[in-house]
Design a protein around this motif. Structure first.
Motif, mmCIF file in Angstrom:
data_model
loop_
_atom_site.group_PDB
_atom_site.id
_atom_site.type_symbol
_atom_site.label_atom_id
_atom_site.label_comp_id
_atom_site.label_asym_id
_atom_site.label_seq_id
_atom_site.Cartn_x
_atom_site.Cartn_y
_atom_site.Cartn_z
ATOM 1 N N GLY A 98 0.793 -1.284 0.032
ATOM 2 C CA GLY A 98 -0.165 0.033 0.110
ATOM 3 C C GLY A 98 0.980 1.228 0.163
ATOM 4 N N LEU A 99 1.993 1.319 0.928
ATOM 5 C CA LEU A 99 2.922 2.519 0.831
ATOM 6 C C LEU A 99 3.523 2.516 -0.521
ATOM 7 N N THR A 100 3.888 1.617 -1.104
ATOM 8 C CA THR A 100 4.570 1.440 -2.588
ATOM 9 C C THR A 100 3.552 1.987 -3.468
ATOM 10 N N LEU A 101 2.189 1.725 -3.413
ATOM 11 C CA LEU A 101 1.579 2.166 -4.343
ATOM 12 C C LEU A 101 1.029 3.755 -3.935
ATOM 13 N N GLY A 102 0.893 3.883 -3.053
ATOM 14 C CA GLY A 102 0.923 5.415 -2.525
ATOM 15 C C GLY A 102 2.148 6.283 -3.206
ATOM 16 N N ALA A 103 3.286 5.583 -3.155
ATOM 17 C CA ALA A 103 4.424 6.426 -3.742
ATOM 18 C C ALA A 103 4.421 6.542 -5.383
ATOM 19 N N VAL A 104 3.910 5.271 -5.848
ATOM 20 C CA VAL A 104 3.489 5.339 -7.647
ATOM 21 C C VAL A 104 2.833 6.327 -7.854
ATOM 22 N N ALA A 105 1.540 6.380 -6.975
ATOM 23 C CA ALA A 105 0.552 7.476 -7.234
ATOM 24 C C ALA A 105 1.188 9.174 -7.442
ATOM 25 N N ALA A 106 2.028 9.044 -6.257
ATOM 26 C CA ALA A 106 2.551 10.439 -6.231
ATOM 27 C C ALA A 106 3.519 10.717 -7.192
ATOM 28 N N VAL A 107 4.377 9.785 -7.755
ATOM 29 C CA VAL A 107 5.409 9.765 -8.921
ATOM 30 C C VAL A 107 4.403 10.148 -10.065
ATOM 31 N N LEU A 108 3.246 9.606 -10.396
ATOM 32 C CA LEU A 108 2.457 9.863 -11.496
ATOM 33 C C LEU A 108 2.018 11.280 -11.306
ATOM 34 N N SER A 109 1.773 11.968 -10.290
ATOM 35 C CA SER A 109 0.983 13.016 -10.232
ATOM 36 C C SER A 109 2.040 14.098 -9.861
ATOM 37 N N ARG A 110 3.484 13.633 -9.944
ATOM 38 C CA ARG A 110 4.573 14.552 -10.084
ATOM 39 C C ARG A 110 4.814 15.108 -8.438
ATOM 40 N N LYS A 111 4.569 14.216 -7.485
ATOM 41 C CA LYS A 111 4.485 14.799 -6.300
ATOM 42 C C LYS A 111 5.800 13.909 -5.670
ATOM 43 N N ASN A 112 7.166 14.350 -6.308
ATOM 44 C CA ASN A 112 8.237 13.335 -6.045
ATOM 45 C C ASN A 112 8.913 13.302 -4.705
ATOM 46 N N MET A 132 16.383 0.271 -16.012
ATOM 47 C CA MET A 132 16.764 1.350 -15.640
ATOM 48 C C MET A 132 17.346 2.263 -16.612
ATOM 49 N N ILE A 133 18.106 1.916 -17.424
ATOM 50 C CA ILE A 133 18.827 3.032 -18.525
ATOM 51 C C ILE A 133 17.566 3.503 -19.240
ATOM 52 N N GLN A 134 16.467 2.595 -19.719
ATOM 53 C CA GLN A 134 15.569 3.379 -20.585
ATOM 54 C C GLN A 134 14.718 4.676 -19.898
ATOM 55 N N GLN A 135 14.617 4.356 -18.572
ATOM 56 C CA GLN A 135 13.804 5.311 -17.695
ATOM 57 C C GLN A 135 14.935 6.440 -17.550
ATOM 58 N N ILE A 136 16.158 6.342 -17.480
ATOM 59 C CA ILE A 136 16.910 7.421 -17.129
ATOM 60 C C ILE A 136 16.949 8.260 -18.307
ATOM 61 N N LEU A 137 17.025 7.479 -19.421
ATOM 62 C CA LEU A 137 17.291 8.161 -20.680
ATOM 63 C C LEU A 137 15.729 8.918 -21.261
ATOM 64 N N ALA A 138 14.693 8.196 -21.000
ATOM 65 C CA ALA A 138 13.594 8.663 -21.407
ATOM 66 C C ALA A 138 12.327 8.285 -20.265
ATOM 67 N N PRO A 139 12.498 9.211 -19.271
ATOM 68 C CA PRO A 139 11.525 8.893 -18.130
ATOM 69 C C PRO A 139 9.840 9.215 -18.621
ATOM 70 N N SER A 140 9.144 8.382 -18.337
ATOM 71 C CA SER A 140 7.791 8.485 -18.626
ATOM 72 C C SER A 140 6.714 7.754 -17.572
ATOM 73 N N SER A 141 5.564 8.218 -17.403
ATOM 74 C CA SER A 141 4.721 7.450 -16.349
ATOM 75 C C SER A 141 4.530 5.901 -16.794
ATOM 76 N N LYS A 142 4.236 5.727 -18.256
ATOM 77 C CA LYS A 142 4.080 4.239 -18.408
ATOM 78 C C LYS A 142 5.465 3.489 -18.363
ATOM 79 N N GLY A 143 6.463 4.153 -18.633
ATOM 80 C CA GLY A 143 7.790 3.379 -18.660
ATOM 81 C C GLY A 143 7.968 3.274 -17.214
ATOM 82 N N PHE A 144 7.717 4.111 -16.152
ATOM 83 C CA PHE A 144 7.903 3.804 -14.876
ATOM 84 C C PHE A 144 7.317 2.576 -14.385
ATOM 85 N N LEU A 145 6.006 2.669 -14.645
ATOM 86 C CA LEU A 145 4.955 1.350 -14.242
ATOM 87 C C LEU A 145 5.851 -0.059 -15.058
ATOM 88 N N TYR A 146 6.401 0.094 -16.173
ATOM 89 C CA TYR A 146 7.016 -1.097 -16.726
ATOM 90 C C TYR A 146 8.306 -1.309 -15.940
#
Length: 523
Positions: free
Chosen positions: A206-220, A344-358
């Motif tokens: 649940g805490l991880t899922l909350g963190a995921v939602a925070a990332v998607l809403s740009r509350k890093n 990891m390399i893919q997300q550093i080069l091209a971070p995106s919400s969908k890529g983060f979930l993958y």
């Protein structure tokens, strides 16, 4: 004067609060909140139904099982000073279910222990409560898991759905959103492990899922705090660490002042860890004493039969006999890093919400398949991002992954005498994917329906055959764990193929990241 009156007022710029207000209205107008409440009630009833059955170690002295481990931690934390929780003393025998999770689990055990102590003091009395299995005591223990689920995991699911679907403005089709909610909340593996076998994975997930939602809403900053809390509840949350690090680091690199952004996130991480670990920071021995409890390398590279590389290949290569624990730790570390590194390399080069979930899915699969000391229950970690990606992953693959995960835990749940709830939830998973929204989702992704359907049917029939064999046929005396080995190898091959597929899917996202589509520098 007339000209001044006719002046057209400029529209006010959209603010974040306005966007949230619009999304909230959209959720209520489309009835998504009503769907969430109805599905929550149904999933709650499922959890209660499963909790009426047996659990890990029921009536099996001297050490019982995970149920007793969780109860014993409540006994220790409510009766001993905090400095003795992780250390061997006359009142805390670490050989009897010693605490081996981070401090936040200890604090949770203390809080739940206070509740048990108030209603049933005998259930957490020092020494005399070992193996305590009264009806009222079990009811209280079950209630602690159920309340944790309701207070942490359910709100986190709502937060994620709110951000994931509400952020599209259209909010998606109501039936599709409801189906997505059901896929996340009615996760049969999580329900069986937490409310059947007995654990508190709903808190860390649940805490991880909350963190995921925070990332998607740009509350890093909020995402960092929540994920650090998840790490400090169960160290297995480190399965997600490569995805969080790479996405947040890649996002920081695209801002105007990258060093400052990294510094802010780093301070949030250090501050959260310092608060949680504060009672053990007074001395080097206290800190490393707790830390050593979190990495039980002496247990070997795997326990029981788990659908990962080391256990599946041990039929041919006797890893524990041929190699030392130290060398296996190094090899497993290298194999795990090499597996999640492309993600990891893919997300550093091209971070995106969908890529983060993958990235979450791929890094957790890498840990599950190749890391040191993996349990059958660890399949819950890849399953969480898989359910979050249910609208993106092809329906057939998503369904087969869930059924494969269930099969991989089947021997464990049989030992816990949870076959009846297992079969009920196995059937409910199939029905969920055969529902109108599930069928529509499956058909939408089928490029070659006949071939895909044939492969899916073969895998499904193999799974059913393994269930029947395990329940009806006795293994030969020479190979008492033959059927467990067959199930694990079948599941491992499926999970390995799925990992290759999802890594390819993540890298295909980079094709969409052309120079014309690149985001502007963020303020």
């Amino acid at each position: 004067m007339e000209k001044e009156r006719k002046k057209v007022q400029k529209p006010k710029p959209e603010t974040e609060s306005n966007n949230l207000y619009d999304i909230s209205c959209l959720f209520f107008q489309k009835g998504i909140m009503g769907s969430f409440l109805l599905i929550s009630i149904f999933s709650l009833l499922l959890r209660v139904s499963v909790s009426l059955h047996s659990y890990s170690g029921a009536g099996t002295p001297p050490k019982f099982g995970d149920f007793e481990a969780q109860r014993h931690w409540m006994e220790i934390t409510t009766n001993l000073p905090i400095k003795d929780w992780y250390f061997n003393t006359t009142n805390n025998d670490l050989s009897y279910w010693g605490l081996d999770y981070p401090p936040l689990t200890a604090y949770q055990s203390y809080f739940h222990g206070l509740i048990l102590k108030y209603f049933d003091p005998n259930s957490v009395s020092l020494f005399t409560s070992r193996g305590y299995e009264t009806h009222f005591g079990k009811l209280l223990m079950r209630w602690t898991v159920l309340s944790s689920d309701l207070l942490i995991f359910f709100p986190a699911v709502l937060y994620f759905i709110f951000v994931y679907h509400g952020g599209n403005r259209s909010g998606g089709d109501k039936s599709d959103v409801a189906w997505h909610i059901a896929v996340i909340l009615i996760n049969p593996c999580l329900i069986l492990i937490d409310h059947g076998h007995f654990q508190y994975n709903c808190i860390s997930l649940g805490l991880t899922l909350g963190a995921v939602a925070a990332v998607l809403s740009r509350k890093n900053l909020l995402a960092c705090v929540l994920f650090c809390l998840s790490l400090n509840h169960k160290q297995m949350s480190a399965y997600y660490a490569p995805a969080f690090f790479s996405h947040l680091f890649g996002t920081c690199l695209r801002r105007k002042n990258p060093p400052l952004e990294v510094l802010k996130l780093g301070l949030a991480v250090l501050g959260t860890f310092a608060i949680v670990w504060w009672p053990y920071l007074h001395s080097r021995d206290a800190f490393f004493g707790v830390l050593s409890r979190l990495a039980p390398f002496e247990r070997g590279i795997y326990e029981d039969y788990v659908a990962n590389f080391w256990c599946s290949t041990s039929i041919l290569i006797k890893w524990k006999r041929l190699f030392t624990t130290h060398s296996l730790r190094f090899v497993s570390l290298v194999a795990t890093i090499l597996t999640f590194l492309p993600s990891m390399i893919q997300q550093i080069l091209a971070p995106s919400s969908k890529g983060f979930l993958y990235g979450l899915l791929n890094s957790s699969l890498a840990f599950y398949l190749f890391s040191f000391q993996v349990h059958e229950k660890s399949i819950l970690l890849p399953l969480l991002p898989a359910t979050l990606l249910a609208m993106e992953l092809p329906g057939v693959h998503s369904m087969l992954l869930m059924l494969c995960a269930l099969l991989s835990m089947f021997p464990l749940l049989c030992r816990d005498k949870l076959v009846v709830p297992y079969m009920a939830l196995y059937a409910s998973s199939i029905l969920l994917y055969l529902a109108p929204s599930g069928r529509r989702h499956i058909m939408k992704h089928l490029s070659r329906p006949k071939i895909t359907f044939l492969i899916a049917m073969i895998q499904f029939l193999c799974s059913l055959i393994f269930h029947v064999i395990y329940l009806t046929i006795r293994p030969p005396e020479k190979y008492p764990y033959l059927f467990e080995a067959m199930i694990m190898n079948f599941c491992f091959s499926h999970l390995l193929g799925f990992t290759v597929y999802t890594n390819a899917k993540q890298w295909m996202l980079s094709r969409q990241f052309t120079s014309g589509d690149k985001e502007k520098k963020l303020n």
